[in-house]
Design an enzyme around this catalytic site. Structure first.
Site, short mmCIF file in Angstrom:
data_model
loop_
_atom_site.label_atom_id
_atom_site.label_comp_id
_atom_site.label_asym_id
_atom_site.label_seq_id
_atom_site.Cartn_x
_atom_site.Cartn_y
_atom_site.Cartn_z
N HIS A 1 0.74 -1.38 -0.21
CA HIS A 1 0.11 0.12 0.05
C HIS A 1 0.76 1.23 -0.01
O HIS A 1 0.41 2.28 0.24
CB HIS A 1 -1.02 0.11 1.24
CG HIS A 1 -1.62 -1.40 1.18
ND1 HIS A 1 -1.35 -2.39 2.01
CD2 HIS A 1 -3.03 -1.62 0.40
CE1 HIS A 1 -2.33 -3.31 1.85
NE2 HIS A 1 -3.28 -2.82 0.75
N HIS B 1 -6.12 0.17 -2.42
CA HIS B 1 -6.83 -0.07 -3.51
C HIS B 1 -6.84 1.34 -4.46
O HIS B 1 -6.93 2.25 -4.05
CB HIS B 1 -8.01 -0.11 -3.02
CG HIS B 1 -8.46 0.81 -1.77
ND1 HIS B 1 -7.97 1.06 -0.83
CD2 HIS B 1 -9.65 1.63 -1.69
CE1 HIS B 1 -8.50 1.83 -0.08
NE2 HIS B 1 -9.66 2.44 -0.73
N SER C 1 -15.13 -8.45 -6.76
CA SER C 1 -16.61 -8.43 -7.21
C SER C 1 -16.92 -8.33 -8.59
O SER C 1 -17.90 -8.95 -9.04
CB SER C 1 -17.21 -7.11 -6.33
OG SER C 1 -16.55 -6.11 -6.99
#
Ligand SMILES: Cc1ncc(COP(=O)(O)OP(=O)(O)O)c(N)n1
Ligand SMILES: Cc1nc(C(=O)O)sc1CCOP(=O)(O)O
Ligand SMILES: [Mg+2]
Length: 206
Positions: free
Chosen positions: A104, A124, A179
């Site tokens: 990250h 993200h 997803s």
């Protein structure tokens, strides 16, 4: 370097739904991560065995966090996160396993590379319901990571077909979706669409 598409399981599906989806999508993706934080070792082992029975290649399966299961099942690799065993420790003990690491920041990315990670996830990148309340890192930081290390970097978090061209412009070597594949109405169609978008302009898809 070939661009890669990785699919990650949600941790919210039954063994039956998860394995049915993987059996449909595996020809279109380069790796399938079994990331099932609340399932037992026995359940994860059962998932891998069911996938093998249904001819999902072992070298497309990556186990998240659980080095023991990755080793026993002889899958393609292990994916580690900040709460996992250190990259150097896994590299030392299991030099044959492909090791991925979720980073990250640039500092984390360089540390993981130095310790032996074979590829990195950075995220993200976009807002995602998987990381509520955490601001997305964005494309500028993704580009910085890609320039700052020599191992492949794959973008994760909120990835969808429409943002693939922007992601690839940063120098990223691929994309990772949870997803967008596992919760799609048509997972196989979604995976097929991703292959076309990722290979557009490379001559890798006709
Ligand atoms: C700043 C920051 N820290 C941790 C996370 C999520 O952890 P990660 O190591 O990616 O493990 P997973 O929960 O995603 O498997 C984050 N997104 N941001
Ligand atoms: C498991 C995970 N790790 C992330 C990170 O930034 O480390 S984002 C993420 C989930 C990505 O899900 P979706 O494709 O549905 O946005
Ligand atoms: Mg993560």
């Amino acid at each position: 370097m070939k661009r890669e598409i990785h699919a990650i399981s949600t941790g919210r599906q039954s063994i039956e739904s998860l394995t049915t989806i993987v059996e449909e999508i595996h020809p279109f993706v380069d790796a399938i991560h079994i990331r099932e934080k609340s399932k037992t070792a026995s359940e994860i082992y059962q998932i891998v065995q069911k996938l093998l029975e249904n001819e999902v290649p072992l070298d497309k399966i990556i186990i998240n966090d659980r080095v023991d299961i990755a080793y026993v099942c002889k899958v393609q690799g292990i994916h580690l996160a900040h709460h996992s065993l250190p990259v150097y420790a896994v590299k030392n003990e299991f030099p044959g396993l492909r090791i991925g690491y979720s980073c990250h920041s640039l500092v984390e990315a360089r540390k993981a590379e130095k310790e032996g990670a074979d590829y990195l996830f950075f995220g993200h990148v976009y807002a995602t319901t998987s990381k509520p309340g955490l601001p997305p890192k964005g494309l500028k930081q993704l580009k910085n990571i890609c320039r700052g290390v020599n191992v492949p970097v794959l973008a994760i978090g909120g990835v969808k077909p429409s943002n693939i061209p922007d992601i690839l412009q940063t120098g990223a070597n691929g994309i990772v979706l949870m997803s967008g594949i596992f919760e799609a109405e048509d997972p196989k169609g979604a995976a097929n669409d991703l292959v076309k978008k990722v290979n557009k302009g490379t001559g890798g898809y006709t």
